[in-house]
Design an enzyme around this catalytic site. Structure first.
Site, PDB file in Angstrom:
ATOM      1  N   SER A 164       0.863  -1.189   0.000  1.00 31.31           N
ATOM      2  CA  SER A 164       0.000   0.000   0.000  1.00 31.31           C
ATOM      3  C   SER A 164       0.891   1.227   0.000  1.00 31.31           C
ATOM      4  CB  SER A 164      -0.875   0.033   1.256  1.00 31.31           C
ATOM      5  OG  SER A 164      -1.514   1.290   1.373  1.00 31.31           O
ATOM      6  N   TYR A 177      -1.978  -0.174  10.407  1.00 33.75           N
ATOM      7  CA  TYR A 177      -2.126  -0.581   9.003  1.00 33.75           C
ATOM      8  C   TYR A 177      -0.846  -0.206   8.244  1.00 33.75           C
ATOM      9  CZ  TYR A 177      -3.915  -0.885   4.219  1.00 33.75           C
ATOM     10  OH  TYR A 177      -4.090  -1.212   2.907  1.00 33.75           O
TER      11      TYR A 177
HETATM   12  N1  LIG Z   1      -8.311  -0.565  -2.306  1.00 27.84           N
HETATM   13  C1  LIG Z   1      -7.220   0.170  -2.142  1.00 27.84           C
HETATM   14  O1  LIG Z   1      -7.174   1.344  -2.516  1.00 27.84           O
HETATM   15  C2  LIG Z   1      -5.983  -0.396  -1.518  1.00 27.84           C
HETATM   16  C3  LIG Z   1      -4.965   0.487  -1.206  1.00 27.84           C
HETATM   17  C4  LIG Z   1      -3.811  -0.014  -0.645  1.00 27.84           C
HETATM   18  C5  LIG Z   1      -3.655  -1.357  -0.432  1.00 27.84           C
HETATM   19  N2  LIG Z   1      -4.685  -2.209  -0.727  1.00 27.84           N
HETATM   20  C6  LIG Z   1      -4.498  -3.629  -0.410  1.00 27.84           C
HETATM   21  O2  LIG Z   1      -5.025  -4.431  -1.450  1.00 27.84           O
HETATM   22  C7  LIG Z   1      -5.486  -5.665  -0.910  1.00 27.84           C
HETATM   23  C8  LIG Z   1      -6.915  -5.919  -1.367  1.00 27.84           C
HETATM   24  O3  LIG Z   1      -7.722  -4.905  -0.844  1.00 27.84           O
HETATM   25  P1  LIG Z   1      -9.149  -4.503  -1.430  1.00 27.84           P
HETATM   26  O4  LIG Z   1      -9.119  -3.026  -1.570  1.00 27.84           O
HETATM   27  O5  LIG Z   1      -9.499  -5.322  -2.579  1.00 27.84           O
HETATM   28  O6  LIG Z   1     -10.042  -4.834  -0.153  1.00 27.84           O
HETATM   29  P2  LIG Z   1     -11.444  -5.589   0.027  1.00 27.84           P
HETATM   30  O7  LIG Z   1     -12.389  -5.241  -1.051  1.00 27.84           O
HETATM   31  O8  LIG Z   1     -11.830  -5.309   1.442  1.00 27.84           O
HETATM   32  O9  LIG Z   1     -11.043  -7.116  -0.122  1.00 27.84           O
HETATM   33  C9  LIG Z   1     -10.231  -7.737   0.848  1.00 27.84           C
HETATM   34  C10 LIG Z   1     -10.199  -9.228   0.583  1.00 27.84           C
HETATM   35  O10 LIG Z   1      -9.391  -9.837   1.610  1.00 27.84           O
HETATM   36  C11 LIG Z   1     -10.073 -10.973   2.077  1.00 27.84           C
HETATM   37  N3  LIG Z   1      -9.716 -11.290   3.452  1.00 27.84           N
HETATM   38  C12 LIG Z   1      -9.761 -10.495   4.538  1.00 27.84           C
HETATM   39  N4  LIG Z   1      -9.412 -11.170   5.629  1.00 27.84           N
HETATM   40  C13 LIG Z   1      -9.143 -12.429   5.207  1.00 27.84           C
HETATM   41  C14 LIG Z   1      -8.733 -13.613   5.880  1.00 27.84           C
HETATM   42  N5  LIG Z   1      -8.526 -13.641   7.207  1.00 27.84           N
HETATM   43  N6  LIG Z   1      -8.554 -14.733   5.143  1.00 27.84           N
HETATM   44  C15 LIG Z   1      -8.760 -14.720   3.815  1.00 27.84           C
HETATM   45  N7  LIG Z   1      -9.138 -13.634   3.127  1.00 27.84           N
HETATM   46  C16 LIG Z   1      -9.339 -12.511   3.832  1.00 27.84           C
HETATM   47  C17 LIG Z   1     -11.556 -10.653   1.919  1.00 27.84           C
HETATM   48  O11 LIG Z   1     -12.289 -11.850   1.733  1.00 27.84           O
HETATM   49  P3  LIG Z   1     -13.224 -12.553   2.822  1.00 27.84           P
HETATM   50  O12 LIG Z   1     -13.859 -11.476   3.641  1.00 27.84           O
HETATM   51  O13 LIG Z   1     -14.173 -13.342   1.998  1.00 27.84           O
HETATM   52  O14 LIG Z   1     -12.291 -13.426   3.597  1.00 27.84           O
HETATM   53  C18 LIG Z   1     -11.558  -9.871   0.608  1.00 27.84           C
HETATM   54  O15 LIG Z   1     -11.689 -10.747  -0.479  1.00 27.84           O
HETATM   55  C19 LIG Z   1      -5.330  -5.557   0.612  1.00 27.84           C
HETATM   56  O16 LIG Z   1      -4.139  -6.182   1.012  1.00 27.84           O
HETATM   57  C20 LIG Z   1      -5.228  -4.063   0.835  1.00 27.84           C
HETATM   58  O17 LIG Z   1      -4.538  -3.723   2.020  1.00 27.84           O
HETATM   59  C21 LIG Z   1      -5.849  -1.761  -1.255  1.00 27.84           C
END
Ligand SMILES: NC(=O)c1ccc[n+]([C@@H]2O[C@H](COP(=O)([O-])OP(=O)(O)OC[C@H]3O[C@@H](n4cnc5c(N)ncnc54)[C@H](OP(=O)(O)O)[C@@H]3O)[C@@H](O)[C@H]2O)c1
Length: 269
Positions: A164, A177
């Protein structure tokens, strides 16, 4: 090492089964939503077989059905909590038996639970450390033998860690975080040094402000409202934008590691 990866960098086209990732076996954690789900769409469209990992099995099953229908893809949905290393090890065996040995792993599962340091529910700190750091470590470990095997055979092998911009940019109410993501950045650099010479491409992908479910579950209301305000103040990006960058990075020839990708709204500079 041979240079077996395709030189076709065109973005995948829906409904076309073969593509730049044909023959590859991918694993995506956190595939039930957001960036993980969007990446699963792109990989399947590019011809990869894809294992979808996450806790919400209903969403994984639905996504699998869509990918089979839209891309004729080989897809394996598996309910796995990445904080359970034994479950990841068992999933790795199931994937090998069903799809073959993975050569492309996206450690994407993550949670973002912000709050001022003195007000935070420390259970949220534990959850972020368990998922974002321990879970990412356990994911890499569960599949590293497969990746090394692919590399040894002269094929492209990728470990993609979702970091991130919070690893570097300071956000006052996201200290833990940010700390987990800074750890991912440094871990990824060290893994590049140890695994790159053995043929495995390790990279971090650092997004910002892709509109997903991220942060929706945080307990601290003022921080949740603040996040919505930050998002509405700029032209944000989409999960698909990040997925496109990931897909490009894994489809380039095996001799190249696009080692770090920062994918942010243009407005953020
Ligand atoms: N969106 C952004 O702008 C952004 C920015 C910086 C970094 N990121 C990073 O990108 C990655 C994906 O984020 P996203 O934005 O797509 O978030 P999201 O829409 O909240 O999706 C997160 C995913 O992680 C899974 N997850 C959470 N806890 C879990 C666990 N204990 N075991 C297995 N799966 C788990 C959730 O699935 P379940 O709930 O079904 O388990 C979900 O599929 C993350 O690492 C996040 O920190 C995103």
């Amino acid at each position: 090492m041979t240079d077996n990866a395709s030189n076709d960098f065109s973005l995948p086209v829906a409904g076309v089964p073969a593509g730049p990732l044909a023959g590859r076996v991918a694993v995506i954690t956190g595939a039930s939503a957001g960036i993980g789900a969007a990446t699963a769409h792109r990989f399947a469209a590019a011809g990869a077989a894809v294992a979808l990992l996450g806790r919400r099995s209903g969403l994984l099953e639905d996504l699998a059905a869509t990918l089979r229908e839209e891309h004729s893809a080989e897809v394996l949905p598996l309910a796995v909590d990445v904080t359970d290393p034994a479950a990841l090890t068992a999933a790795a065996s199931t994937i090998r038996a069903a799809l073959g040995r993975p050569d492309l792993v996206v450690a994407n599962a993550g949670v973002m639970l912000g709050a001022p340091f003195d007000e935070a529910d420390t259970a949220e700190w534990d959850q972020m450390i368990d998922v974002n750091l321990r879970g990412l470590l356990a994911t890499g470990r569960a599949f590293i033998a497969d990746l090394l095997d692919a590399a040894e055979a002269g094929r492209a092998a990728d470990l993609v860690n979702l970091g991130s911009i919070a690893a570097e940019v300071i956000f006052a109410d996201y200290p833990v975080y940010g700390a987990t993501k800074a750890a991912v950045t440094q871990l990824t650099r060290n893994l590049r040094a140890s695994l790159g010479p053995r043929g495995v491409r390790v990279r971090s992908v650092d997004p910002a402000f892709a509109i997903t479910e991220l942060g929706a579950g945080m307990a601290h209301e003022a921080t949740r409202v603040g996040l919505a305000e930050m998002r509405s103040a700029i032209t944000t990006i989409t999960a698909e934008d990040v997925a496109d960058a990931i897909t490009y990075s894994v489809a380039v020839p095996a001799r190249i590691n696009i080692a770090a990708l920062t994918v942010v709204p243009t407005q953020l500079g």
